[in-house]
Design a protein around this motif. Structure first.
Motif, PDB file in Angstrom:
ATOM      1  N   LEU A   7      -9.719  -8.222   3.127  1.00  0.00           N
ATOM      2  CA  LEU A   7      -9.006  -9.344   2.520  1.00  0.00           C
ATOM      3  C   LEU A   7      -9.749 -10.651   2.756  1.00  0.00           C
ATOM      4  O   LEU A   7      -9.891 -11.100   3.880  1.00  0.00           O
ATOM      5  CB  LEU A   7      -7.586  -9.420   3.075  1.00  0.00           C
ATOM      6  CG  LEU A   7      -6.749  -8.169   2.829  1.00  0.00           C
ATOM      7  CD1 LEU A   7      -5.424  -8.279   3.533  1.00  0.00           C
ATOM      8  CD2 LEU A   7      -6.556  -7.930   1.352  1.00  0.00           C
ATOM      9  N   ARG A  90      -8.606   2.426  -5.313  1.00  0.00           N
ATOM     10  CA  ARG A  90      -8.626   0.959  -5.453  1.00  0.00           C
ATOM     11  C   ARG A  90      -7.625   0.303  -4.505  1.00  0.00           C
ATOM     12  O   ARG A  90      -7.908  -0.742  -3.930  1.00  0.00           O
ATOM     13  CB  ARG A  90      -8.375   0.555  -6.903  1.00  0.00           C
ATOM     14  CG  ARG A  90      -9.552   0.962  -7.785  1.00  0.00           C
ATOM     15  CD  ARG A  90      -9.365   0.656  -9.239  1.00  0.00           C
ATOM     16  NE  ARG A  90     -10.565   1.059  -9.964  1.00  0.00           N
ATOM     17  CZ  ARG A  90     -10.636   1.166 -11.273  1.00  0.00           C
ATOM     18  NH1 ARG A  90      -9.589   0.873 -12.029  1.00  0.00           N
ATOM     19  NH2 ARG A  90     -11.760   1.542 -11.833  1.00  0.00           N
ATOM     20  N   LEU A  94      -8.097  -2.315  -0.880  1.00  0.00           N
ATOM     21  CA  LEU A  94      -7.337  -3.545  -0.633  1.00  0.00           C
ATOM     22  C   LEU A  94      -6.470  -3.442   0.619  1.00  0.00           C
ATOM     23  O   LEU A  94      -5.709  -4.364   0.927  1.00  0.00           O
ATOM     24  CB  LEU A  94      -6.438  -3.858  -1.839  1.00  0.00           C
ATOM     25  CG  LEU A  94      -7.156  -4.141  -3.147  1.00  0.00           C
ATOM     26  CD1 LEU A  94      -6.157  -4.180  -4.297  1.00  0.00           C
ATOM     27  CD2 LEU A  94      -7.935  -5.440  -3.059  1.00  0.00           C
TER      28      LEU A  94
END
Length: 172
Positions: A7, A90, A94
């Motif tokens: 992040l 995906r 994250l």
């Protein structure tokens, strides 16, 4: 609390409005170190828990977009695929877990994410989370604290305990 390494956030924020709305449209900007200091002064136990555990953000996405929802996009648009395996890859990049639902939707679990960060440049702590937006802004037919058995959009501390705010912090 260990931060998730993937992040990253921009160092600058720009706003642009090509067509001014007839009413509304304001974007509030607040000094995050002031928010942190006021929260720490008024709710020290809450802020201590936030700093120790971070937050999990849980929300449910349908498979298709829903323009009437504040969340708006379904999982296919969110992850730019209709393949569940690719969506999971995906999401993992994250720091997000996915739990597939029988109706084709998905429950997303993001975090733990720090709710407070330390600004190295200015040597101070800053309030750095989407707690208010998640608590009062992610409500729709899939994410509603009033109609679901389990809160699906409420930010929770890592220990899976709701981040029940002290009275008066968040009101809709």
């Amino acid at each position: 609390m260990k931060e998730h390494p993937i992040l990253e956030f921009p160092s600058k924020l720009f706003f642009f409005c090509e067509v001014e709305p007839g009413s509304g449209g304001e974007t509030l900007i607040v000094l995050s170190h002031v928010v942190y200091n006021r929260m720490k002064d008024k709710y020290p136990d809450f802020v201590d828990r936030l700093e120790e555990h971070g937050l999990l953000y849980i929300r449910v996405l349908g498979k298709d977009d829903n323009p009437s929802s504040p969340i708006g996009r379904g999982w296919k648009s969110n992850f730019l695929t209709s393949d569940k395996a690719i969506a999971e890859q995906r999401a993992a990049k994250l720091g997000m877990k996915l739990e597939w639902l029988k109706d084709g939707g998905v429950k997303t679990i993001m975090g733990p994410i720090p709710g407070v960060k330390y600004d190295e440049k200015r040597q101070r702590k800053i309030w750095f989370n989407s707690m208010v937006a998640a608590y009062i802004g992610w409500e729709d037919e899939r994410n509603d604290l009033c109609t679901t058995r389990e809160p699906t959009h409420e930010p929770i501390f890592r220990a899976n305990q709701p981040a029940s705010q002290p009275t008066g912090i968040i009101s809709s």
